[in-house]
Motif scaffolding. Structure first.
Motif, PDB file in Angstrom:
ATOM      1  N   ALA A 279       0.836  -1.205   0.000  1.00 15.92           N
ATOM      2  CA  ALA A 279       0.000   0.000   0.000  1.00 15.92           C
ATOM      3  C   ALA A 279       0.866   1.249   0.000  1.00 15.92           C
ATOM      4  O   ALA A 279       0.598   2.211  -0.725  1.00 15.92           O
ATOM      5  N   ALA A 280       1.910   1.248   0.828  1.00 15.55           N
ATOM      6  CA  ALA A 280       2.810   2.400   0.878  1.00 15.55           C
ATOM      7  C   ALA A 280       3.528   2.600  -0.448  1.00 15.55           C
ATOM      8  O   ALA A 280       3.609   3.720  -0.973  1.00 15.55           O
ATOM      9  N   LEU A 281       4.036   1.510  -1.002  1.00 19.76           N
ATOM     10  CA  LEU A 281       4.773   1.616  -2.260  1.00 19.76           C
ATOM     11  C   LEU A 281       3.855   2.065  -3.395  1.00 19.76           C
ATOM     12  O   LEU A 281       4.235   2.897  -4.234  1.00 19.76           O
ATOM     13  N   HIS A 282       2.631   1.558  -3.402  1.00 22.99           N
ATOM     14  CA  HIS A 282       1.664   1.975  -4.415  1.00 22.99           C
ATOM     15  C   HIS A 282       1.344   3.461  -4.284  1.00 22.99           C
ATOM     16  O   HIS A 282       1.342   4.192  -5.285  1.00 22.99           O
ATOM     17  N   ALA A 283       1.085   3.921  -3.065  1.00 25.12           N
ATOM     18  CA  ALA A 283       0.738   5.328  -2.854  1.00 25.12           C
ATOM     19  C   ALA A 283       1.855   6.256  -3.329  1.00 25.12           C
ATOM     20  O   ALA A 283       1.592   7.386  -3.759  1.00 25.12           O
ATOM     21  N   LEU A 284       3.097   5.791  -3.245  1.00 22.92           N
ATOM     22  CA  LEU A 284       4.246   6.630  -3.591  1.00 22.92           C
ATOM     23  C   LEU A 284       4.664   6.531  -5.050  1.00 22.92           C
ATOM     24  O   LEU A 284       5.389   7.397  -5.541  1.00 22.92           O
ATOM     25  N   THR A 285       4.211   5.484  -5.749  1.00 23.05           N
ATOM     26  CA  THR A 285       4.706   5.269  -7.116  1.00 23.05           C
ATOM     27  C   THR A 285       3.624   5.229  -8.188  1.00 23.05           C
ATOM     28  O   THR A 285       3.938   5.286  -9.373  1.00 23.05           O
ATOM     29  N   THR A 286       2.358   5.128  -7.811  1.00 26.50           N
ATOM     30  CA  THR A 286       1.302   4.959  -8.799  1.00 26.50           C
ATOM     31  C   THR A 286       1.177   6.157  -9.734  1.00 26.50           C
ATOM     32  O   THR A 286       1.484   7.298  -9.356  1.00 26.50           O
ATOM     33  N   SER A 287       0.704   5.880 -10.941  1.00 28.05           N
ATOM     34  CA  SER A 287       0.433   6.955 -11.904  1.00 28.05           C
ATOM     35  C   SER A 287      -0.929   7.589 -11.682  1.00 28.05           C
ATOM     36  O   SER A 287      -1.281   8.568 -12.344  1.00 28.05           O
ATOM     37  N   LEU A 288      -1.707   7.042 -10.733  1.00 25.07           N
ATOM     38  CA  LEU A 288      -3.030   7.566 -10.415  1.00 25.07           C
ATOM     39  C   LEU A 288      -2.972   8.342  -9.104  1.00 25.07           C
ATOM     40  O   LEU A 288      -2.183   8.011  -8.216  1.00 25.07           O
TER      41      LEU A 288
END
Length: 286
Positions: A130-139
């Motif tokens: 979740a943390a990695l997604h929040a920091l790297t997502t294009s959305l």
């Protein structure tokens, strides 16, 4: 009322099984929450919520489930399965989360979700993703809640040693299975898989919950991410849970429910534009 859509296939990576999510939608969702389960990247499923109770895991189908209770507070919850480390190495897991996010962005209207506000939540390995997604997502992501997350794979073993735990430095460890080798053998991959090394200006606000007696994923891991976020001007709150170890087995139902509700309200406040209020409502940065 919560409407449940089970086994929604969101992707089928070439050579792998179809990947699915379960979606829990309240009548008027304020935001869509991507939820990621724990299990050391090795085990677990989209049926697993953050329900521990007093020393004994609950059935994932207990009524109302974790997901239904959170949906009743105003979050549409998508519980996402991702490829486990026995199926694929990092970054496959992060790619799966991003695929789920894009699928939901394109199809949310099909499930009665009119809001485009997005948040994410996870525990342990799911908190890491979740943390990695929040920091790297294009959305765009409005906020993230992470319970006892791994945030720095490079420093994890030393943190476990310092906390009095038993660090596994073998190639059979949970981290080595994720990376395909130990962090010492693949330091660049370990860095790429670590949220602390993905921190950027403009990151969404984070709420990190962690037991102060956790030796499996020590409290220092949450503080590492919070410190990195604050260093670039970000909002991060670490809420320490006194006496709690990993996955909070010491908590009774009332205490657990209190943490669930505070976490959900943090996400709801951020999704409605109350980022400062969300952070202040959960105590001073720890």
């Amino acid at each position: 009322m919560v409407t449940i859509f089970r086994e929604v296939v969101y992707a089928q990576p070439l050579g792998f099984r179809p990947l699915a999510l379960d979606l829990y939608v309240p009548a008027e969702p304020v935001a869509l929450c991507l939820y990621l389960h724990g299990g050391g990247w090795r085990i677990g499923s989209r049926a697993d919520g953050l329900e521990v109770g007093p020393n004994v895991p609950r059935s994932p189908w207990q009524q109302p489930s974790f997901f239904e209770r959170i949906a009743q507070l105003g979050l549409a919850v998508a519980s996402v399965e991702y490829r486990l480390s026995g199926e694929a190495r990092f970054p496959a897991q992060l790619e799966d989360v991003e695929s789920a996010a894009h699928y939901l962005a394109e199809h949310r209207g099909d499930f009665g979700i009119s809001t485009d506000a997005r948040v994410c939540w996870g525990g342990s390995a799911g908190g890491h993703l979740a943390a990695l997604h929040a920091l790297t997502t294009s959305l765009p992501v409005s906020a993230a809640v992470c319970w006892y997350p791994v945030t720095d794979l490079v420093a994890l073993l030393a943190d476990i040693d310092d906390a009095g735990g038993q660090a596994d430095r073998s190639r059979e460890s949970r981290e080595a299975r994720l990376l395909g080798a130990t962090a010492d053998e693949r330091p660049e991959t370990a860095r790429a898989a670590s949220p602390v090394h993905a921190v950027r200006p403009g990151a969404p606000p984070f709420l990190l919950l962690h037991g102060d007696k956790d030796t499996a994923v020590p409290l220092r891991q949450s503080h590492r991410l919070a410190e990195a976020l604050r260093a670039v001007g970000g909002h991060a709150v670490v809420e320490e849970v006194p006496g709690a170890t990993h996955i909070f087995p010491e908590l009774d139902d009332a205490a657990l429910q209190g943490l669930l509700e505070r976490s959900a309200r943090f996400l709801l406040a951020a999704a409605t534009g109350e980022k400062g209020a969300a952070a202040r409502g959960h105590g001073a940065p720890g």
